[in-house]
Design a protein around this motif. Structure first.
Motif, PDB file in Angstrom:
ATOM      1  N   SER A   1       0.832  -1.208   0.000  1.00 38.05           N
ATOM      2  CA  SER A   1       0.000   0.000   0.000  1.00 38.05           C
ATOM      3  C   SER A   1       0.864   1.255   0.000  1.00 38.05           C
ATOM      4  O   SER A   1       0.570   2.230  -0.700  1.00 38.05           O
ATOM      5  CB  SER A   1      -0.921  -0.005   1.223  1.00 38.05           C
ATOM      6  OG  SER A   1      -1.836  -1.073   1.161  1.00 38.05           O
ATOM      7  N   TYR A   2       1.948   1.224   0.781  1.00 44.41           N
ATOM      8  CA  TYR A   2       2.800   2.406   0.910  1.00 44.41           C
ATOM      9  C   TYR A   2       3.540   2.706  -0.396  1.00 44.41           C
ATOM     10  O   TYR A   2       3.551   3.849  -0.878  1.00 44.41           O
ATOM     11  CB  TYR A   2       3.797   2.209   2.048  1.00 44.41           C
ATOM     12  CG  TYR A   2       4.780   3.349   2.198  1.00 44.41           C
ATOM     13  CD1 TYR A   2       4.427   4.494   2.899  1.00 44.41           C
ATOM     14  CD2 TYR A   2       6.045   3.281   1.620  1.00 44.41           C
ATOM     15  CE1 TYR A   2       5.312   5.554   3.028  1.00 44.41           C
ATOM     16  CE2 TYR A   2       6.936   4.333   1.745  1.00 44.41           C
ATOM     17  CZ  TYR A   2       6.566   5.466   2.451  1.00 44.41           C
ATOM     18  OH  TYR A   2       7.449   6.507   2.563  1.00 44.41           O
TER      19      TYR A   2
ATOM     20  N   GLN B   1       5.143  -5.246  13.247  1.00 45.18           N
ATOM     21  CA  GLN B   1       3.802  -4.698  13.433  1.00 45.18           C
ATOM     22  C   GLN B   1       3.845  -3.163  13.403  1.00 45.18           C
ATOM     23  O   GLN B   1       3.035  -2.516  12.730  1.00 45.18           O
ATOM     24  CB  GLN B   1       3.226  -5.175  14.769  1.00 45.18           C
ATOM     25  CG  GLN B   1       1.848  -4.598  15.094  1.00 45.18           C
ATOM     26  CD  GLN B   1       1.491  -4.795  16.565  1.00 45.18           C
ATOM     27  OE1 GLN B   1       2.285  -4.462  17.441  1.00 45.18           O
ATOM     28  NE2 GLN B   1       0.311  -5.346  16.820  1.00 45.18           N
ATOM     29  N   SER B   2       4.819  -2.581  14.117  1.00 40.72           N
ATOM     30  CA  SER B   2       4.928  -1.117  14.165  1.00 40.72           C
ATOM     31  C   SER B   2       5.231  -0.545  12.791  1.00 40.72           C
ATOM     32  O   SER B   2       4.652   0.478  12.391  1.00 40.72           O
ATOM     33  CB  SER B   2       6.023  -0.708  15.157  1.00 40.72           C
ATOM     34  OG  SER B   2       5.710  -1.133  16.458  1.00 40.72           O
ATOM     35  N   ILE B   3       6.139  -1.193  12.051  1.00 42.06           N
ATOM     36  CA  ILE B   3       6.473  -0.714  10.701  1.00 42.06           C
ATOM     37  C   ILE B   3       5.224  -0.716   9.836  1.00 42.06           C
ATOM     38  O   ILE B   3       4.905   0.264   9.141  1.00 42.06           O
ATOM     39  CB  ILE B   3       7.570  -1.586  10.064  1.00 42.06           C
ATOM     40  CG1 ILE B   3       8.900  -1.411  10.810  1.00 42.06           C
ATOM     41  CG2 ILE B   3       7.750  -1.230   8.587  1.00 42.06           C
ATOM     42  CD1 ILE B   3       9.980  -2.379  10.357  1.00 42.06           C
ATOM     43  N   GLY B   4       4.493  -1.833   9.857  1.00 44.77           N
ATOM     44  CA  GLY B   4       3.290  -1.940   9.041  1.00 44.77           C
ATOM     45  C   GLY B   4       2.268  -0.883   9.386  1.00 44.77           C
ATOM     46  O   GLY B   4       1.694  -0.235   8.494  1.00 44.77           O
ATOM     47  N   LEU B   5       2.045  -0.651  10.671  1.00 44.40           N
ATOM     48  CA  LEU B   5       1.042   0.321  11.082  1.00 44.40           C
ATOM     49  C   LEU B   5       1.444   1.743  10.701  1.00 44.40           C
ATOM     50  O   LEU B   5       0.616   2.538  10.243  1.00 44.40           O
ATOM     51  CB  LEU B   5       0.813   0.218  12.593  1.00 44.40           C
ATOM     52  CG  LEU B   5       0.107  -1.071  13.061  1.00 44.40           C
ATOM     53  CD1 LEU B   5       0.101  -1.152  14.580  1.00 44.40           C
ATOM     54  CD2 LEU B   5      -1.317  -1.144  12.510  1.00 44.40           C
ATOM     55  N   VAL B   6       2.725   2.079  10.878  1.00 42.12           N
ATOM     56  CA  VAL B   6       3.186   3.420  10.496  1.00 42.12           C
ATOM     57  C   VAL B   6       3.021   3.639   8.999  1.00 42.12           C
ATOM     58  O   VAL B   6       2.553   4.696   8.553  1.00 42.12           O
ATOM     59  CB  VAL B   6       4.652   3.636  10.928  1.00 42.12           C
ATOM     60  CG1 VAL B   6       5.203   4.923  10.317  1.00 42.12           C
ATOM     61  CG2 VAL B   6       4.752   3.702  12.447  1.00 42.12           C
ATOM     62  N   LEU B   7       3.374   2.628   8.199  1.00 38.03           N
ATOM     63  CA  LEU B   7       3.259   2.777   6.748  1.00 38.03           C
ATOM     64  C   LEU B   7       1.806   2.915   6.313  1.00 38.03           C
ATOM     65  O   LEU B   7       1.517   3.519   5.275  1.00 38.03           O
ATOM     66  CB  LEU B   7       3.916   1.587   6.037  1.00 38.03           C
ATOM     67  CG  LEU B   7       5.430   1.483   6.177  1.00 38.03           C
ATOM     68  CD1 LEU B   7       5.948   0.252   5.442  1.00 38.03           C
ATOM     69  CD2 LEU B   7       6.126   2.723   5.647  1.00 38.03           C
TER      70      LEU B   7
ATOM     71  N   ALA C   1      13.157   2.408   7.386  1.00 38.42           N
ATOM     72  CA  ALA C   1      13.631   3.760   7.042  1.00 38.42           C
ATOM     73  C   ALA C   1      12.477   4.611   6.514  1.00 38.42           C
ATOM     74  O   ALA C   1      12.334   5.790   6.887  1.00 38.42           O
ATOM     75  CB  ALA C   1      14.753   3.679   6.015  1.00 38.42           C
ATOM     76  N   PHE C   2      11.657   4.020   5.630  1.00 37.68           N
ATOM     77  CA  PHE C   2      10.505   4.756   5.103  1.00 37.68           C
ATOM     78  C   PHE C   2       9.555   5.166   6.232  1.00 37.68           C
ATOM     79  O   PHE C   2       8.957   6.246   6.203  1.00 37.68           O
ATOM     80  CB  PHE C   2       9.736   3.916   4.083  1.00 37.68           C
ATOM     81  CG  PHE C   2      10.453   3.694   2.789  1.00 37.68           C
ATOM     82  CD1 PHE C   2      11.258   4.685   2.237  1.00 37.68           C
ATOM     83  CD2 PHE C   2      10.341   2.496   2.099  1.00 37.68           C
ATOM     84  CE1 PHE C   2      11.930   4.485   1.032  1.00 37.68           C
ATOM     85  CE2 PHE C   2      11.002   2.282   0.908  1.00 37.68           C
ATOM     86  CZ  PHE C   2      11.798   3.278   0.372  1.00 37.68           C
TER      87      PHE C   2
ATOM     88  N   ASP D   1       8.366   8.800   6.938  1.00 38.48           N
ATOM     89  CA  ASP D   1       6.958   9.175   6.951  1.00 38.48           C
ATOM     90  C   ASP D   1       6.572   9.881   8.242  1.00 38.48           C
ATOM     91  O   ASP D   1       5.623  10.666   8.266  1.00 38.48           O
ATOM     92  CB  ASP D   1       6.091   7.932   6.763  1.00 38.48           C
ATOM     93  CG  ASP D   1       5.286   8.007   5.481  1.00 38.48           C
ATOM     94  OD1 ASP D   1       5.790   8.630   4.533  1.00 38.48           O
ATOM     95  OD2 ASP D   1       4.173   7.465   5.437  1.00 38.48           O
ATOM     96  N   ALA D   2       7.295   9.550   9.319  1.00 39.60           N
ATOM     97  CA  ALA D   2       7.068  10.246  10.589  1.00 39.60           C
ATOM     98  C   ALA D   2       7.874  11.539  10.661  1.00 39.60           C
ATOM     99  O   ALA D   2       7.905  12.194  11.709  1.00 39.60           O
ATOM    100  CB  ALA D   2       7.439   9.336  11.754  1.00 39.60           C
ATOM    101  N   HIS D   3       8.557  11.900   9.532  1.00 40.94           N
ATOM    102  CA  HIS D   3       9.307  13.145   9.390  1.00 40.94           C
ATOM    103  C   HIS D   3      10.549  13.186  10.273  1.00 40.94           C
ATOM    104  O   HIS D   3      11.047  14.276  10.600  1.00 40.94           O
ATOM    105  CB  HIS D   3       8.405  14.360   9.663  1.00 40.94           C
ATOM    106  CG  HIS D   3       7.012  14.186   9.167  1.00 40.94           C
ATOM    107  ND1 HIS D   3       6.733  13.831   7.856  1.00 40.94           N
ATOM    108  CD2 HIS D   3       5.808  14.246   9.803  1.00 40.94           C
ATOM    109  CE1 HIS D   3       5.431  13.706   7.696  1.00 40.94           C
ATOM    110  NE2 HIS D   3       4.843  13.940   8.871  1.00 40.94           N
TER     111      HIS D   3
END
Length: 905
Positions: A484-485, A517-523, A556-557, A561-563
């Motif tokens: 999705s990202y 899980q955290s990576i997926g949710l942030v993306l 990294a992405f 994405d979190a700036h």
């Protein structure tokens, strides 16, 4: 050399050029029997007699069990100089030749081979001869084409021969010179016949020339057989391809030999990868004797030379082998397998002896595939897996091996083969391990290729639910988030479903699972945060899996994405170091490209340019076109910052060429940003606005690019164009404490504000900018504030901000902004500070690679360490360093730090 005078002259000129230090490579190609070996032998003999050292290797049909056999033959005389190589290059060659250790990417192995050739060429001119490149083991052939593109830096000529048949890979693009051999003219054919068989009558010579169709081997071989120059021409025979006609003529000779000799020739033909001792031992086991080879030697069909049997021409061996029945070939391979010393070649012969299914041999081939993979010979590994598949009787085991063959083909860069193997495995791959490996290979292929459609988010969710291993389940769901990202395709239904699955309380238990899980949710746009970059990296570094490169990229992405650009840079840097250490050069190249983007976004122009230049060079070596397109776009951005518009446009052209018809959104966004900077520099604000609006369409890049939008929009009298970006950036700040982004938002508000409100926004922007590391955006903010202050008649205050901005722009060599600031400062009555000429010019005096090498040496790296770091040979590093010394007017390493003081900062 009748009829080959021009080709001989061309190659002789290349030899003379090599003697003078201007090395090169040449590929001589044509059909079987066209005279390739005769031509290169004449050239090499002449070179050898005039002082050239000759290194050579030969392709042999049917060889290449575990890879790099040809490379070992080629470099064998130089292996006593291995200690001249950097440690990683030594290790790569050792592993390739069967030693212990982790396999290296072919780039490192190729550099090691290149380094040894440089060592040899340093002692005198060199000819590297590669005969029958089309039959060379594929791993060696890859190295040969790698070397072919690099020979210009040494006094050496790489000379290779190959057939032009379509069934063989086309390796000609990497060779600088191409020497096609076509059939001889009628006149030259008659000259050859007259010289070789003067006893033939004129009509016989003409009939032979007509039937041989200008093929030199046919002209000489058939001149002793009356059937080829007597009687009427056979229309049917003239339609048979020349190679087949030549084989038939050789078989006619073989038919005249005793039956035992014909059988002995079959043993030699099947054992072309064997020593003469092994061939003779197998022949004795088949009831033959060494004397049975004698008649074929008398006929000149075969010779014993250098401990091996060699056929008069490769077509003799292929004719004998292909004409034998399958039972005879099977018996011969069985006996060869019993006597061959090398275990890998023995397995190949056992496999060749088998007809039908045979699980025992399939197991041996699987072991061979694993061994080849450990040596970095991934093409040979894929071939061994595929042969094992053909012998496997149980469907589920066959499916598992087919999936492993697909993964080996993917690692070898054979994307089409990998996709075909996945299609073959799909109906039968039902055990969980095979299903997961199938999905993993498929996902990694889809991530780097547009030829394989990836699974949709709903399919990945269904796959996750079907798996029992929690590690696999959360990884598959992370893939769905990544999909999705990267596509910027956030379907509300799929996003909600993936988020729900990732949040299931029974799904994540281990630290690794929680991180994924955290990576997926942030993306997916969740407000969840990855709390610690150090903790995240430590989890990945505990065990580096094949798929972790992509997952680390996503980490990294997620920070981008979190700036959090600094944290993103740390992840990319950790990847660069990790994959450099593991000799996974392709993954390292991707990480360099990612770091280049983040560094450019964070205003580290020199560092971003260095990463981009290195990754672009590596992307060409590794055929990573998408990565190269991204790097070229970043390079264009750096060049545009500096006002180097010609170089910037050339980089944009490269990016467009590498992107193909449909560029990735990230690449297109960066390229648009670079184009906007060029337009702004050239006083075309309307064009700059249009380019920036296209860049903003991809939020991960557009969020930072949009910071330039207000200045261009105001100048173009289009302030309304900024509204969409400002809304997007303001929303992003709700979940971010990025001082850099806050500065861009406040600066934009200042530029769009009524006169009385601008000061507060400018001052707030500068306050946040001073807390960030974005020195160039801060300098831009000071420039814009200084311009506003001068218009408002706050002249003294304006000078302070303009002077500070000018110092930053000059020290970073961003000439267009420095010129704009200097003009404004002059209008405000300020004194313009200047830099020393050397500091201002050093980055333009040196090429990007010279500068990078000089910087590393100034930091204390040795030439070998720099060679390892930048994927060069140590002699190439020395040559670049010598050029840098001359341009900087210094003569010692210790002087570099002072000469480069401006760029090292």
């Amino acid at each position: 050399m009748i009829g080959r005078e021009s080709q001989l002259e061309q190659l002789s000129a290349l030899i003379e050029a090599a003697r003078e230090g201007r090395g090169s490579s040449a590929l001589v190609y044509g059909e079987a029997g066209i005279g390739k070996s005769s031509l290169v032998s004449a050239v090499v003999d002449a070179a050898s007699s005039s002082g050239f050292q000759v290194l050579s290797c030969y392709g042999v049909r049917g060889t290449g069990a575990v890879g790099f056999e040809g490379l070992h033959e080629l470099l064998l005389p130089l292996l006593n100089r291995m200690d001249t190589l950097s440690p990683r290059q030594q290790a790569a060659l050792n592993v390739a030749f069967g030693g212990e250790g982790e396999p290296a990417d072919r780039l490192i192995t190729g550099l090691a081979a290149f380094g040894l050739l440089e060592e040899a060429a340093a002692k005198g001119p060199l000819v590297v001869l590669v005969e029958d490149l089309h039959w060379l083991d594929l791993s060696t052939a890859d190295i040969v084409t790698f070397l072919a593109a690099r020979m210009s830096v040494m006094p050496a000529l790489l000379l290779a021969t190959s057939r032009a048949d379509r069934i063989y890979p086309d390796r000609s693009p990497r060779f600088k010179h191409h020497v096609p051999l076509t059939p001889l003219t009628q006149e030259d054919a008659l000259r050859l016949i007259a010289q070789y068989s003067p006893e033939l009558t004129v009509p016989q010579q003409h009939r032979l020339a007509e039937r041989a169709m200008g093929n030199p081997l046919a002209l000489t071989e058939w001149s002793t057989n009356p059937s080829w120059f007597e009687g009427a021409s056979s229309v049917e025979r003239s339609r048979v391809p020349m190679g087949k006609r030549l084989e038939d003529s050789f078989l006619a000779e073989v038919a005249l030999l005793p039956q035992a000799t014909r059988y002995a020739l079959l043993v030699a033909a099947a054992g072309q990868d064997c020593s003469s001792h092994e061939v003779l031992a197998a022949a004795r086991n088949l009831g033959l004797d060494q004397s049975d080879f004698a008649p074929s030697e008398s006929f000149g069909l075969i010779t014993l030379s250098g401990g091996t049997f060699r056929f008069r021409h490769p077509l003799v061996g292929s004719a004998v082998y292909d004409n034998a029945d399958s039972d005879a070939r099977s018996r011969v391979h069985t006996e060869l397998a019993a006597v061959v010393v090398d275990a890998a070649r023995a397995v190949q012969h056992r496999a060749a002896a088998v007809t039908g299914w045979n699980e025992e041999v399939a197991v041996e081939l699987e072991e061979l595939a694993v061994a080849a993979g450990r040596r970095g010979a991934r093409t040979e590994a894929a071939a061994a897996w595929r042969r094992a598949v053909a012998l496997t009787p149980v469907p589920t085991v066959r499916a598992r091996r087919t999936v492993m063959a697909a993964e080996a083909a993917r690692q070898a860069g054979a994307t089409a083969d990998a996709i075909a193997l996945l299609a073959e495995a799909k109906p039968s791959a039902d055990d969980e391990a095979s299903v997961v490996q199938f999905a993993r290979t498929e996902w990694m292929l889809a991530s780097t290729s547009t030829t394989l459609p990836d699974r949709g988010g709903d399919e990945l969710i269904a796959l996750s639910r079907a798996l029992s291993n929690p590690d696999d389940r959360v990884e598959v769901l992370t893939w769905a988030a990544v999909r999705s990202y990267t596509r910027q395709d956030f379907s509300a239904e799929i996003t909600a479903a993936v988020t729900d699955e990732l949040r299931r309380p029974d799904l994540v238990v281990t630290e690794r699972q929680r991180l994924l899980q955290s990576i997926g949710l942030v993306l997916l746009g969740s407000a969840d945060q990855i709390t610690s970059v150090d903790k995240a990296l430590s989890i990945f570094q505990q065990q580096v899996r094949e798929t972790d490169a992509t997952l680390l990229n996503c980490l990294a992405f997620a920070f981008e994405d979190a700036h959090h650009l600094a944290d993103a840079e740390r992840v990319w840097s950790a990847e660069v170091d990790m994959f450099h250490r593991l000799a996974r050069t392709s993954d390292e190249t991707v990480a360099l490209a990612g770091r280049s983007t983040v560094r450019m976004n964070a205003n580290a122009i020199a560092a971003g340019l260095a990463d981009g230049e290195q990754a672009l060079r590596l992307s060409f070596d590794l055929d990573l076109s998408v990565v190269g397109a991204l790097c070229a776009a970043n390079i264009a951005r750096a060049r545009a910052w500096r006002g180097e518009h010609e170089l910037a446009r050339a980089a944009l052209d490269t990016s467009t060429e590498l992107s193909g018809l449909i560029p990735f959104a990230r690449v297109a966004s960066i390229a648009s940003w670079a184009s906007a900077q060029i337009a702004a520099n050239e006083g075309r604000p309307e064009d700059a606005v249009d380019h920036l609006l296209r860049s903003v369409e991809h939020p991960p890049i557009g969020l930072w690019a949009g910071g330039d939008l207000a200045d261009a929009a105001v100048r173009a009298d289009r302030p309304e164009a900024v509204a969409r970006w400002l809304d997007m950036a303001t929303a992003a700040l709700v979940s971010s404490n990025s001082d850099h982004l806050t500065m861009l938002v406040e600066r934009t508000r200042a530029l769009l504000s009524p006169t009385g409100d601008a000061r507060g926004h400018f001052e707030l922007a500068i306050k946040h900018g001073e807390r960030s590391t974005a020195v160039l955006d801060l300098a831009k903010t000071r420039l814009f504030f200084g311009e506003w202050l001068r218009r408002e008649r706050h002249i003294v205050e304006a000078r302070g901000h303009l002077s500070a901005a000018l110092h930053v722009f000059e020290s970073h060599h961003t000439t267009p902004l420095a010129q704009r600031t200097a003009r404004e400062l002059g209008a405000a009555g300020g004194i313009q500070p200047t830099q020393s000429p050397q500091a201002a010019d050093v980055s333009t005096m040196l090429t990007a690679q010279e500068l990078h090498i000089a910087q590393l040496v100034a930091q204390g790296y040795s030439n070998k360490q720099v060679a390892d770091q930048l994927y060069l040979s140590h002699r190439t590093v020395g040559a670049h360093l010598y050029n840098a010394y001359a341009k900087l007017k210094i003569n010692r390493r210790s002087q570099l730090a002072v000469a480069l003081a401006a760029t090292l900062g």
